[in-house]
Design a protein around this motif. Structure first.
Motif, PDB file in Angstrom:
ATOM      1  N   ILE A   2       0.832  -1.080   0.133  1.00 27.68           N
ATOM      2  CA  ILE A   2       0.155  -0.102  -0.352  1.00 27.68           C
ATOM      3  C   ILE A   2       0.517   0.860  -0.186  1.00 27.68           C
ATOM      4  O   ILE A   2       1.630   0.983   0.804  1.00 27.68           O
ATOM      5  N   LYS A   3       0.273   2.624  -0.142  1.00 27.18           N
ATOM      6  CA  LYS A   3       1.021   3.517  -0.663  1.00 27.18           C
ATOM      7  C   LYS A   3       1.038   4.028   1.380  1.00 27.18           C
ATOM      8  O   LYS A   3       0.119   3.772   1.841  1.00 27.18           O
ATOM      9  N   PRO A   4       2.252   4.985   1.438  1.00 29.76           N
ATOM     10  CA  PRO A   4       1.917   4.612   2.447  1.00 29.76           C
ATOM     11  C   PRO A   4       0.926   5.165   3.747  1.00 29.76           C
ATOM     12  O   PRO A   4       0.594   6.424   2.388  1.00 29.76           O
ATOM     13  N   SER A   5       0.178   6.119   4.798  1.00 28.43           N
ATOM     14  CA  SER A   5      -0.436   7.137   5.128  1.00 28.43           C
ATOM     15  C   SER A   5      -0.096   7.561   6.165  1.00 28.43           C
ATOM     16  O   SER A   5       1.059   7.085   6.588  1.00 28.43           O
ATOM     17  N   ILE A   6      -1.213   8.491   7.234  1.00 33.37           N
ATOM     18  CA  ILE A   6      -0.837   9.208   8.195  1.00 33.37           C
ATOM     19  C   ILE A   6      -1.683   8.727   8.492  1.00 33.37           C
ATOM     20  O   ILE A   6      -2.832   8.800   8.798  1.00 33.37           O
ATOM     21  N   LEU A   7      -1.609   8.226   9.873  1.00 34.84           N
ATOM     22  CA  LEU A   7      -1.972   8.299  11.394  1.00 34.84           C
ATOM     23  C   LEU A   7      -1.725   8.973  12.339  1.00 34.84           C
ATOM     24  O   LEU A   7      -1.048   9.799  12.704  1.00 34.84           O
ATOM     25  N   ARG A   8      -3.784   9.892  12.595  1.00 39.25           N
ATOM     26  CA  ARG A   8      -3.566  10.737  13.792  1.00 39.25           C
ATOM     27  C   ARG A   8      -3.729  10.235  14.838  1.00 39.25           C
ATOM     28  O   ARG A   8      -4.999   9.759  14.806  1.00 39.25           O
ATOM     29  N   ARG A   9      -3.731  10.398  16.337  1.00 40.51           N
ATOM     30  CA  ARG A   9      -3.917   9.974  17.015  1.00 40.51           C
ATOM     31  C   ARG A   9      -4.167  11.592  18.349  1.00 40.51           C
ATOM     32  O   ARG A   9      -2.839  11.705  18.497  1.00 40.51           O
ATOM     33  N   TRP A  10      -4.680  11.347  18.418  1.00 41.87           N
ATOM     34  CA  TRP A  10      -5.670  12.594  19.722  1.00 41.87           C
ATOM     35  C   TRP A  10      -5.999  11.568  21.228  1.00 41.87           C
ATOM     36  O   TRP A  10      -6.748  10.535  20.532  1.00 41.87           O
ATOM     37  N   ALA A  11      -5.686  11.917  21.876  1.00 48.77           N
ATOM     38  CA  ALA A  11      -6.512  10.778  23.286  1.00 48.77           C
ATOM     39  C   ALA A  11      -6.431  12.089  24.836  1.00 48.77           C
ATOM     40  O   ALA A  11      -6.021  13.517  24.479  1.00 48.77           O
ATOM     41  N   SER A  12      -8.063  11.890  25.246  1.00 48.55           N
ATOM     42  CA  SER A  12      -8.107  13.029  26.664  1.00 48.55           C
ATOM     43  C   SER A  12      -8.915  11.775  27.528  1.00 48.55           C
ATOM     44  O   SER A  12      -8.888  10.637  27.707  1.00 48.55           O
ATOM     45  N   LYS A  13     -10.013  12.496  28.550  1.00 48.75           N
ATOM     46  CA  LYS A  13     -10.785  11.309  29.458  1.00 48.75           C
ATOM     47  C   LYS A  13     -11.651  12.627  29.141  1.00 48.75           C
ATOM     48  O   LYS A  13     -11.586  13.827  29.447  1.00 48.75           O
ATOM     49  N   ILE A  14     -12.704  11.967  29.917  1.00 46.23           N
ATOM     50  CA  ILE A  14     -14.310  12.531  29.964  1.00 46.23           C
ATOM     51  C   ILE A  14     -14.681  11.488  31.257  1.00 46.23           C
ATOM     52  O   ILE A  14     -14.193  10.193  31.787  1.00 46.23           O
ATOM     53  N   ARG A  15     -15.733  12.136  32.078  1.00 45.93           N
ATOM     54  CA  ARG A  15     -16.390  11.121  33.362  1.00 45.93           C
ATOM     55  C   ARG A  15     -17.567  10.358  32.779  1.00 45.93           C
ATOM     56  O   ARG A  15     -18.284  10.381  31.088  1.00 45.93           O
ATOM     57  N   THR A  16     -17.383   9.122  32.876  1.00 44.98           N
ATOM     58  CA  THR A  16     -17.977   8.588  32.584  1.00 44.98           C
ATOM     59  C   THR A  16     -19.929   8.300  32.152  1.00 44.98           C
ATOM     60  O   THR A  16     -20.182   8.068  30.693  1.00 44.98           O
ATOM     61  N   GLU A  17     -20.203   9.224  32.664  1.00 47.93           N
ATOM     62  CA  GLU A  17     -21.256   9.626  32.437  1.00 47.93           C
ATOM     63  C   GLU A  17     -21.832  10.791  31.384  1.00 47.93           C
ATOM     64  O   GLU A  17     -22.598  10.505  30.979  1.00 47.93           O
ATOM     65  N   ASP A  18     -20.899  10.953  31.007  1.00 47.23           N
ATOM     66  CA  ASP A  18     -20.913  11.652  30.096  1.00 47.23           C
ATOM     67  C   ASP A  18     -20.670  11.264  29.029  1.00 47.23           C
ATOM     68  O   ASP A  18     -20.774  12.145  27.346  1.00 47.23           O
ATOM     69  N   ARG A  19     -20.107   9.897  28.153  1.00 46.91           N
ATOM     70  CA  ARG A  19     -20.171   8.941  27.067  1.00 46.91           C
ATOM     71  C   ARG A  19     -21.191   9.596  26.493  1.00 46.91           C
ATOM     72  O   ARG A  19     -20.651   9.819  25.102  1.00 46.91           O
ATOM     73  N   ALA A  20     -22.293   8.498  26.003  1.00 44.86           N
ATOM     74  CA  ALA A  20     -23.180   8.781  25.139  1.00 44.86           C
ATOM     75  C   ALA A  20     -23.265  10.372  24.472  1.00 44.86           C
ATOM     76  O   ALA A  20     -23.540  10.792  23.686  1.00 44.86           O
TER      77      ALA A  20
END
Length: 110
Positions: A2-20
């Protein structure tokens, strides 16, 4: 191969009650913007509930090039892109994202 692509990764946290509510919020903000930017190859949002009442979040988006990411995130593409209501949900707001060059993608081998 395959032709190389770029993966962009971001991470954080929320309160579980706010999930939906947060999932719907991301679909209408970042998800919409990912999908409507030329050069985006798709995205995923991963969630993992932890015992302390928080949920870890990771978003992964795939791009054809750094230029496509710049079209989405701006010239400072190594910085995270935030939206006006993010403060309502996010417990952490990392300043930067990470980028990886994708050299093997088994999804294309099926």
């Amino acid at each position: 191969m395959i032709k190389p692509s770029i993966l962009r990764r971001w991470a954080s946290k929320i309160r579980t009650e706010d999930r939906a509510a947060y999932v719907e919020y991301v679909r209408s903000t970042g998800g919409h913007d990912y999908s409507s930017t030329p050069g985006n190859l798709g995205f995923q949002m991963l969630l993992r509930d932890v015992p302390d009442g928080t949920t870890e979040i990771e978003t992964l988006s795939w791009w054809t090039s750094i230029e496509a990411i710049v079209a989405f995130a701006g010239e400072e593409y190594k910085k995270a892109r935030y939206y006006p209501d993010d403060d309502r949900f996010l417990l952490t707001k990392p300043e930067f994202v990470t980028h990886f060059e994708v050299m093997v993608d088994a999804r294309h081998d099926r």
